[in-house]
Design a protein around this motif. Structure first.
Motif, PDB file in Angstrom:
ATOM      1  N   ASP A 102       0.817  -1.221   0.000  1.00 47.65           N
ATOM      2  CA  ASP A 102       0.000   0.000   0.000  1.00 47.65           C
ATOM      3  C   ASP A 102       0.848   1.266   0.000  1.00 47.65           C
ATOM      4  O   ASP A 102       0.320   2.372  -0.093  1.00 47.65           O
ATOM      5  N   ASP A 103       2.154   1.101   0.139  1.00 41.67           N
ATOM      6  CA  ASP A 103       3.073   2.246   0.198  1.00 41.67           C
ATOM      7  C   ASP A 103       3.460   2.678  -1.216  1.00 41.67           C
ATOM      8  O   ASP A 103       4.005   1.885  -1.984  1.00 41.67           O
ATOM      9  N   LEU A 104       3.175   3.924  -1.555  1.00 43.98           N
ATOM     10  CA  LEU A 104       3.567   4.484  -2.848  1.00 43.98           C
ATOM     11  C   LEU A 104       4.566   5.600  -2.603  1.00 43.98           C
ATOM     12  O   LEU A 104       4.271   6.579  -1.922  1.00 43.98           O
ATOM     13  N   ARG A 105       5.760   5.426  -3.150  1.00 46.53           N
ATOM     14  CA  ARG A 105       6.794   6.460  -3.075  1.00 46.53           C
ATOM     15  C   ARG A 105       6.935   7.027  -4.474  1.00 46.53           C
ATOM     16  O   ARG A 105       7.159   6.265  -5.418  1.00 46.53           O
ATOM     17  N   GLN A 106       6.843   8.342  -4.613  1.00 51.59           N
ATOM     18  CA  GLN A 106       6.979   8.916  -5.945  1.00 51.59           C
ATOM     19  C   GLN A 106       7.532  10.325  -5.887  1.00 51.59           C
ATOM     20  O   GLN A 106       7.399  11.021  -4.890  1.00 51.59           O
ATOM     21  N   VAL A 107       8.136  10.701  -7.015  1.00 52.44           N
ATOM     22  CA  VAL A 107       8.718  12.025  -7.138  1.00 52.44           C
ATOM     23  C   VAL A 107       8.766  12.382  -8.624  1.00 52.44           C
ATOM     24  O   VAL A 107       8.913  11.512  -9.477  1.00 52.44           O
ATOM     25  N   ASN A 108       8.628  13.655  -8.919  1.00 50.14           N
ATOM     26  CA  ASN A 108       8.724  14.155 -10.292  1.00 50.14           C
ATOM     27  C   ASN A 108      10.101  14.791 -10.444  1.00 50.14           C
ATOM     28  O   ASN A 108      10.435  15.724  -9.708  1.00 50.14           O
ATOM     29  N   VAL A 109      10.907  14.285 -11.392  1.00 47.37           N
ATOM     30  CA  VAL A 109      12.303  14.695 -11.512  1.00 47.37           C
ATOM     31  C   VAL A 109      12.632  15.158 -12.928  1.00 47.37           C
ATOM     32  O   VAL A 109      11.885  14.897 -13.874  1.00 47.37           O
ATOM     33  N   ASN A 110      13.779  15.814 -13.048  1.00 49.03           N
ATOM     34  CA  ASN A 110      14.321  16.149 -14.360  1.00 49.03           C
ATOM     35  C   ASN A 110      14.733  14.836 -15.031  1.00 49.03           C
ATOM     36  O   ASN A 110      15.541  14.076 -14.496  1.00 49.03           O
ATOM     37  N   GLU A 111      14.171  14.576 -16.200  1.00 51.82           N
ATOM     38  CA  GLU A 111      14.390  13.293 -16.868  1.00 51.82           C
ATOM     39  C   GLU A 111      15.856  13.055 -17.220  1.00 51.82           C
ATOM     40  O   GLU A 111      16.397  11.985 -16.947  1.00 51.82           O
ATOM     41  N   SER A 112      16.499  14.023 -17.818  1.00 48.86           N
ATOM     42  CA  SER A 112      17.881  13.795 -18.254  1.00 48.86           C
ATOM     43  C   SER A 112      18.813  13.594 -17.065  1.00 48.86           C
ATOM     44  O   SER A 112      19.705  12.731 -17.109  1.00 48.86           O
ATOM     45  N   ASP A 113      18.630  14.335 -15.974  1.00 49.97           N
ATOM     46  CA  ASP A 113      19.462  14.151 -14.779  1.00 49.97           C
ATOM     47  C   ASP A 113      19.244  12.766 -14.169  1.00 49.97           C
ATOM     48  O   ASP A 113      20.195  12.093 -13.772  1.00 49.97           O
ATOM     49  N   PHE A 114      17.985  12.368 -14.098  1.00 56.01           N
ATOM     50  CA  PHE A 114      17.643  11.074 -13.513  1.00 56.01           C
ATOM     51  C   PHE A 114      18.246   9.934 -14.329  1.00 56.01           C
ATOM     52  O   PHE A 114      18.888   9.037 -13.788  1.00 56.01           O
ATOM     53  N   LEU A 115      18.049   9.974 -15.631  1.00 58.17           N
ATOM     54  CA  LEU A 115      18.558   8.899 -16.484  1.00 58.17           C
ATOM     55  C   LEU A 115      20.089   8.873 -16.499  1.00 58.17           C
ATOM     56  O   LEU A 115      20.692   7.793 -16.507  1.00 58.17           O
ATOM     57  N   ALA A 116      20.718  10.032 -16.463  1.00 59.00           N
ATOM     58  CA  ALA A 116      22.183  10.078 -16.415  1.00 59.00           C
ATOM     59  C   ALA A 116      22.698   9.420 -15.135  1.00 59.00           C
ATOM     60  O   ALA A 116      23.675   8.661 -15.163  1.00 59.00           O
ATOM     61  N   ALA A 117      22.035   9.687 -14.013  1.00 55.11           N
ATOM     62  CA  ALA A 117      22.451   9.092 -12.743  1.00 55.11           C
ATOM     63  C   ALA A 117      22.264   7.577 -12.762  1.00 55.11           C
ATOM     64  O   ALA A 117      23.136   6.824 -12.311  1.00 55.11           O
ATOM     65  N   LEU A 118      21.134   7.111 -13.311  1.00 54.79           N
ATOM     66  CA  LEU A 118      20.902   5.666 -13.393  1.00 54.79           C
ATOM     67  C   LEU A 118      21.896   4.995 -14.337  1.00 54.79           C
ATOM     68  O   LEU A 118      22.423   3.926 -14.034  1.00 54.79           O
ATOM     69  N   ARG A 119      22.139   5.629 -15.474  1.00 60.41           N
ATOM     70  CA  ARG A 119      23.098   5.046 -16.429  1.00 60.41           C
ATOM     71  C   ARG A 119      24.482   4.920 -15.808  1.00 60.41           C
ATOM     72  O   ARG A 119      25.159   3.906 -15.965  1.00 60.41           O
ATOM     73  N   SER A 120      24.917   5.951 -15.120  1.00 59.33           N
ATOM     74  CA  SER A 120      26.233   5.932 -14.488  1.00 59.33           C
ATOM     75  C   SER A 120      26.317   4.838 -13.423  1.00 59.33           C
ATOM     76  O   SER A 120      27.278   4.057 -13.387  1.00 59.33           O
ATOM     77  N   ALA A 121      25.303   4.765 -12.570  1.00 58.21           N
ATOM     78  CA  ALA A 121      25.302   3.750 -11.509  1.00 58.21           C
ATOM     79  C   ALA A 121      25.198   2.348 -12.096  1.00 58.21           C
ATOM     80  O   ALA A 121      25.856   1.417 -11.622  1.00 58.21           O
ATOM     81  N   GLY A 122      24.391   2.189 -13.126  1.00 60.17           N
ATOM     82  CA  GLY A 122      24.246   0.885 -13.769  1.00 60.17           C
ATOM     83  C   GLY A 122      25.527   0.442 -14.440  1.00 60.17           C
ATOM     84  O   GLY A 122      25.936  -0.724 -14.349  1.00 60.17           O
TER      85      GLY A 122
END
Length: 149
Positions: A102-122
């Motif tokens: 029942d727990d929903l965690r969400q946030v609206n983020v800058n897409e390019s910053d978010f994807l860059a961070a995920l790509r780097s970590a991945g």
């Protein structure tokens, strides 16, 4: 600000940041770990959400690959009913959500910053895992390719 940390779960249940890990995971087919994902101060993924970490990172790589074409992407965790979802909410913005029961965690983020961070970590994750588990490196290379596209 986007923070992404990957941790491996040790046989004793403790977690260690992947960069510090020098030991091969005990089971190459079931690598346990967690992703801590904090976006704009909201903790989307936590250590409590641990699962098969290499599979989860592969699923996230597939999400990153699908997002530009579809405008959204989602996945369930490998062994849990946890859903991670990326939804383009407006040009340049991404609604990132994680539903755990029942727990929903969400946030609206800058897409390019978010994807860059995920790509780097991945990329860091798959690189380290290829060193720790060279027998799995072909699969990790395929996931890395999805990250880059």
């Amino acid at each position: 600000m986007i923070e992404v940390r990957t941790l491996l779960r040790l046989p004793d249940g403790a977690f260690v940041q992947i960069e510090s890990c020098e030991e091969r995971p005990p089971d190459a087919q079931y690598v346990e770990g967690a992703i801590e994902l904090i976006a704009d101060g909201v903790q989307i993924l936590t250590v409590a959400d641990w699962d098969c970490i290499d599979q989860l990172w592969s699923y996230i790589s597939d999400m990153i690959h699908a997002l530009p074409m579809e405008g959204e992407a989602s996945t369930f965790f490998p062994d849990q009913p946890i859903m991670l979802k990326f939804l383009r909410s407006s040009p340049g913005r991404l609604l990132v959500s994680c539903r755990v029961g029942d727990d929903l965690r969400q946030v609206n983020v800058n897409e390019s910053d978010f994807l860059a961070a995920l790509r780097s970590a991945g990329e860091s994750f798959f690189g380290k895992m290829s060193t720790l588990l060279p027998g799995n490196s072909q699969g990790y290379d395929i996931a890395r390719h999805s990250l880059a596209s």
